[in-house]
Every structure is written in structure tokens, then in C-alpha cells.
Design a protein around this motif. Structure first.
Motif, PDB file in Angstrom:
ATOM      1  N   ALA A  77       0.836  -1.210   0.000  1.00  0.00           N
ATOM      2  CA  ALA A  77       0.000   0.000   0.000  1.00  0.00           C
ATOM      3  C   ALA A  77       0.871   1.261   0.000  1.00  0.00           C
ATOM      4  N   LEU A  78       1.945   1.229   0.795  1.00  0.00           N
ATOM      5  CA  LEU A  78       2.842   2.398   0.826  1.00  0.00           C
ATOM      6  C   LEU A  78       3.509   2.579  -0.536  1.00  0.00           C
ATOM      7  N   GLU A  79       3.902   1.459  -1.148  1.00  0.00           N
ATOM      8  CA  GLU A  79       4.534   1.541  -2.476  1.00  0.00           C
ATOM      9  C   GLU A  79       3.587   2.110  -3.525  1.00  0.00           C
ATOM     10  N   SER A  80       2.299   1.864  -3.334  1.00  0.00           N
ATOM     11  CA  SER A  80       1.344   2.420  -4.305  1.00  0.00           C
ATOM     12  C   SER A  80       1.001   3.878  -3.971  1.00  0.00           C
ATOM     13  N   GLY A  81       1.665   4.433  -2.950  1.00  0.00           N
ATOM     14  CA  GLY A  81       1.521   5.864  -2.653  1.00  0.00           C
ATOM     15  C   GLY A  81       0.393   6.215  -1.695  1.00  0.00           C
ATOM     16  N   THR A  82      -0.137   5.212  -1.004  1.00  0.00           N
ATOM     17  CA  THR A  82      -1.270   5.460  -0.096  1.00  0.00           C
ATOM     18  C   THR A  82      -0.820   6.174   1.182  1.00  0.00           C
ATOM     19  N   THR A  83      -1.571   7.184   1.572  1.00  0.00           N
ATOM     20  CA  THR A  83      -1.306   7.910   2.818  1.00  0.00           C
ATOM     21  C   THR A  83      -2.623   8.082   3.569  1.00  0.00           C
ATOM     22  N   LEU A  84      -2.513   8.493   4.825  1.00  0.00           N
ATOM     23  CA  LEU A  84      -3.720   8.782   5.591  1.00  0.00           C
ATOM     24  C   LEU A  84      -4.562   9.830   4.853  1.00  0.00           C
ATOM     25  N   ALA A  85      -3.890  10.842   4.330  1.00  0.00           N
ATOM     26  CA  ALA A  85      -4.608  11.913   3.613  1.00  0.00           C
ATOM     27  C   ALA A  85      -5.334  11.366   2.380  1.00  0.00           C
ATOM     28  N   SER A  86      -4.672  10.507   1.626  1.00  0.00           N
ATOM     29  CA  SER A  86      -5.316  10.023   0.398  1.00  0.00           C
ATOM     30  C   SER A  86      -6.480   9.086   0.721  1.00  0.00           C
ATOM     31  N   VAL A  87      -6.379   8.343   1.835  1.00  0.00           N
ATOM     32  CA  VAL A  87      -7.484   7.457   2.217  1.00  0.00           C
ATOM     33  C   VAL A  87      -8.698   8.296   2.630  1.00  0.00           C
ATOM     34  N   LEU A  88      -8.460   9.323   3.445  1.00  0.00           N
ATOM     35  CA  LEU A  88      -9.582  10.168   3.885  1.00  0.00           C
ATOM     36  C   LEU A  88     -10.220  10.875   2.701  1.00  0.00           C
ATOM     37  N   GLU A  89      -9.393  11.292   1.777  1.00  0.00           N
ATOM     38  CA  GLU A  89      -9.932  11.979   0.602  1.00  0.00           C
ATOM     39  C   GLU A  89     -10.781  11.028  -0.243  1.00  0.00           C
ATOM     40  N   LYS A  90     -10.270   9.817  -0.422  1.00  0.00           N
ATOM     41  CA  LYS A  90     -11.019   8.806  -1.187  1.00  0.00           C
ATOM     42  C   LYS A  90     -12.358   8.529  -0.511  1.00  0.00           C
ATOM     43  N   LEU A  91     -12.325   8.354   0.810  1.00  0.00           N
ATOM     44  CA  LEU A  91     -13.568   8.065   1.534  1.00  0.00           C
ATOM     45  C   LEU A  91     -14.566   9.212   1.383  1.00  0.00           C
ATOM     46  N   SER A  92     -14.061  10.429   1.403  1.00  0.00           N
ATOM     47  CA  SER A  92     -14.982  11.573   1.311  1.00  0.00           C
ATOM     48  C   SER A  92     -15.772  11.542   0.006  1.00  0.00           C
ATOM     49  N   VAL A  93     -15.203  10.899  -1.021  1.00  0.00           N
ATOM     50  CA  VAL A  93     -15.893  10.818  -2.314  1.00  0.00           C
ATOM     51  C   VAL A  93     -16.848   9.620  -2.373  1.00  0.00           C
ATOM     52  N   ILE A  94     -16.410   8.476  -1.854  1.00  0.00           N
ATOM     53  CA  ILE A  94     -17.198   7.242  -2.075  1.00  0.00           C
ATOM     54  C   ILE A  94     -18.097   6.841  -0.910  1.00  0.00           C
ATOM     55  N   ARG A  95     -17.798   7.310   0.301  1.00  0.00           N
ATOM     56  CA  ARG A  95     -18.400   6.742   1.496  1.00  0.00           C
ATOM     57  C   ARG A  95     -19.934   6.812   1.547  1.00  0.00           C
ATOM     58  N   LYS A  96     -20.481   7.905   1.030  1.00  0.00           N
ATOM     59  CA  LYS A  96     -21.932   8.136   1.173  1.00  0.00           C
ATOM     60  C   LYS A  96     -22.799   7.088   0.497  1.00  0.00           C
ATOM     61  N   LYS A  97     -22.234   6.352  -0.451  1.00  0.00           N
ATOM     62  CA  LYS A  97     -23.026   5.337  -1.159  1.00  0.00           C
ATOM     63  C   LYS A  97     -23.246   4.082  -0.318  1.00  0.00           C
ATOM     64  N   TYR A  98     -22.551   3.974   0.814  1.00  0.00           N
ATOM     65  CA  TYR A  98     -22.606   2.747   1.607  1.00  0.00           C
ATOM     66  C   TYR A  98     -23.049   3.035   3.035  1.00  0.00           C
ATOM     67  N   THR A  99     -23.752   2.067   3.624  1.00  0.00           N
ATOM     68  CA  THR A  99     -24.235   2.296   4.991  1.00  0.00           C
ATOM     69  C   THR A  99     -23.408   1.536   6.028  1.00  0.00           C
ATOM     70  N   VAL A 100     -22.574   0.602   5.584  1.00  0.00           N
ATOM     71  CA  VAL A 100     -21.783  -0.200   6.513  1.00  0.00           C
ATOM     72  C   VAL A 100     -20.853   0.716   7.334  1.00  0.00           C
ATOM     73  N   PRO A 101     -20.793   0.523   8.662  1.00  0.00           N
ATOM     74  CA  PRO A 101     -19.879   1.356   9.455  1.00  0.00           C
ATOM     75  C   PRO A 101     -18.417   1.169   9.015  1.00  0.00           C
ATOM     76  N   ILE A 102     -17.684   2.266   8.974  1.00  0.00           N
ATOM     77  CA  ILE A 102     -16.267   2.199   8.602  1.00  0.00           C
ATOM     78  C   ILE A 102     -15.420   2.680   9.779  1.00  0.00           C
ATOM     79  N   ILE A 103     -14.463   1.809  10.131  1.00  0.00           N
ATOM     80  CA  ILE A 103     -13.591   2.070  11.283  1.00  0.00           C
ATOM     81  C   ILE A 103     -12.152   2.138  10.792  1.00  0.00           C
ATOM     82  N   LEU A 104     -11.473   3.236  11.051  1.00  0.00           N
ATOM     83  CA  LEU A 104     -10.071   3.333  10.637  1.00  0.00           C
ATOM     84  C   LEU A 104      -9.184   2.741  11.710  1.00  0.00           C
ATOM     85  N   MET A 105      -8.169   1.979  11.284  1.00  0.00           N
ATOM     86  CA  MET A 105      -7.150   1.484  12.205  1.00  0.00           C
ATOM     87  C   MET A 105      -5.850   2.170  11.815  1.00  0.00           C
TER      88      MET A 105
END
Ligand SMILES: O=P(O)(O)OC[C@@H](O)[C@@H](O)c1c[nH]c2ccccc12
Length: 269
Positions: A73-101
Motif C-alpha cells: 500500500a505504501l509503495e502504491s503511494g497510499t497515505t492517511l490523507a489520500s485514504v480520507l480523501e477517497k472516503l470523502s468521495v465514495i463513502r456516502k453510497k454505503y451504509t456499513v460502518p467504517i472504522i479506521l485502524m
């Protein structure tokens, strides 16, 4: 949203006599572009919540399978910031609770207050921070509380009874019962006193108790679930996603949630 969403969904499932099943996956393993499709898949499988790992270079509690996923995941450039940004775009379509570790270090880097605010904005319902002991949690828990985000605490088999009491009183969403000594990853046996340990947590916890670490089969999930409210499965799910074995993930979830509860005599594997 937030803690309330976890409470509501868990309460409904338990009231319907279902057990809880929370898969863990590493955000950005396979690229962050695959995240939405994996969330959709897991939601469709009927999971109770999804634990989403933030990759970190020094993951002290992770065993080899999750360490490798973190490196990818780190090699593919993933960061805390990029995960939060991605979630801000896609999250609303789903109702399942999401928990960050996430370990505390990436959160520190990001800014603690900003982290709580952006979790809220991105629809994150709870967080697990495994390397922040109870005595130090004051640096972050008030910020999470201000946004209604559940701060999920972990109990260990080595925690003495008075400490377990305090952790259980404070935890929100659920109590994470670490079920083995050591790091994450598959196991073929549990400690003799596992049932007593889980029962003790159940007695003390006002919220559901979920057992995690070392659960990699439906049989193990059902075994532990007799003493608590359900399980968290990490390494096995990460491995099956990596190998593209979606059908096996589906079967693992189904067999964890259905079938006869197992008796205490069951031996593993
Ligand atoms: O991988 P396992 O043994 O199934 O355990 C769950 C675990 O992976 C997940 O909850 C997790 C991954 N990394 C962690 C660090 C600390 C606490 C928990 C975790």
C-alpha cells in the motif's frame, strides 16, 4: 453517523440473534482505486462493519501478512490523507460502518484535530489506535468525541482486572478483545483461559465485545463467538483479497455467521 451508526447497526444485529463479523483490510493494497469496490463487496456479504487499515512503515502489532500488505500500500503511494480523501468521495453510497485502524504516528503527522475533523467529513464512524495506552489517550479522545467518532479500545489477555474494568467503561462502539499474545496473524490454538477472558470482558463491557487476532476460519469465529458478540478477521481477509479469492471471503463470512455454535471441546486446526 459515527458512534451512533455503529451502535445502531450492532444493536439491530444482536437483537436479531446474529453474531457480528468485522473484516479488516489494508487501504491501498492493490491501489486505492480498488477500495470502493472492496467496500461494496464486503457490504454485500453482510459484514457488520469494516476495519480499514492505514499503512505505516513501523506497524508494531502487525504480523507478516499485514506487514506485506502495508508495504504494498505504501509503495502504491497510499497515505492517511489520500485514504480520507477517497472516503470523502465514495463513502456516502454505503451504509456499513467504517472504522479506521491507524498507529498514532501518521495521525500526529497529519494533525490530531484535523484528523478528527476530516474523519467526520469523510464519514468515518470509529477509530482504533493500537499504540496509544489509556494513560495517554487524552491527546486524541476529546477531539474524536467532539465529532461523535467512536474511540474503540483494546483489551489484552495480560491486562489486570482493574485495568480491564477501566478500558471496558471507556470504550465506544465495541470492545476489541485481543485474543492471543503477540502480533496479528493466523493461529491454530487459543490459550486455555480464552473463554474465561472473553466472559470477563463481556461482564464488564456495556458495549459489544469482539474478539480479534488469530481468527482465520468460520469454525474459529463460531468458537470464539460463543463467549462474546463476534469476531474481527484481518490477515485471512487480506490474504484472500490479495489472491483475488472473493468466493472464499464470502464463504468465510457465511460460515462464521451461520451454523451451530461450537462446544468448548473443539480443537484446532
Ligand atoms: O490479522 P488477524 O490475526 O486476523 O487480526 C485482526 C487484525 O488484523 C486487525 O484488527 C488489525 C490489523 N492491524 C492491527 C493492529 C492492531 C490491532 C488490530 C489490528
Amino acid at each position: 453517523m459515527g458512534k451512533e451508526r455503529i451502535d445502531k447497526i450492532f444493536r439491530e444485529k444482536l437483537a436479531a440473534k446474529e453474531k457480528l463479523f468485522v473484516p479488516y483490510m489494508m487501504a491501498g493494497d492493490g491501489g486505492l482505486d480498488t477500495l470502493e469496490e472492496k467496500i461494496a463487496f464486503l457490504e454485500k456479504c453482510g459484514v457488520s462493519a469494516i476495519e480499514l487499515g492505514i499503512p505505516f512503515s513501523d506497524p508494531i502489532a502487525d504480523g507478516p501478512v499485514i506487514q506485506q500488505a502495508g508495504i504494498r500500500a505504501l509503495e502504491s503511494g497510499t497515505t492517511l490523507a489520500s485514504v480520507l480523501e477517497k472516503l470523502s468521495v465514495i463513502r456516502k453510497k454505503y451504509t456499513v460502518p467504517i472504522i479506521l485502524m491507524s498507529y498514532i504516528n501518521p495521525i500526529f503527522q497529519y494533525g490530531i484535530e484535523k484528523f478528527a475533523r476530516d474523519c467526520f467529513a469523510s464519514g468515518v464512524d470509529g477509530v482504533i489506535i493500537p499504540d496509544i495506552p489509556m494513560e495517554e489517550e487524552g491527546i486524541i479522545s476529546p477531539h474524536l468525541a467532539a465529532y461523535g467518532i467512536a474511540c474503540i479500545r483494546l483489551a489484552a489477555m495480560t491486562s489486570p482486572p482493574d485495568r480491564i474494568k477501566k478500558i471496558a467503561e471507556r470504550t465506544e462502539g465495541f470492545l476489541y478483545a485481543v485474543s492471543v499474545m503477540g502480533t496479528t496473524g493466523a493461529r491454530n490454538a487459543y490459550a486455555e483461559n480464552i473463554s474465561a477472558y472473553l466472559r470477563q470482558l463481556k461482564e464488564n463491557s456495556p458495549v459489544p465485545v469482539l474478539a480479534g487476532f488469530g481468527v482465520s476460519s468460520g469454525k474459529q469465529a463460531r468458537y470464539l463467538s460463543q463467549y462474546c458478540d463476534g469476531v474481527i478477521v484481518g490477515s485471512k481477509i487480506v490474504d484472500l483479497f490479495f489472491k483475488g479469492k472473493r468466493e472464499e471471503i464470502k464463504r468465510l463470512i457465511e460460515s462464521s455467521l451461520s451454523g451451530e455454535p461450537l462446544t468448548e471441546k473443539v480443537k484446532f486446526p
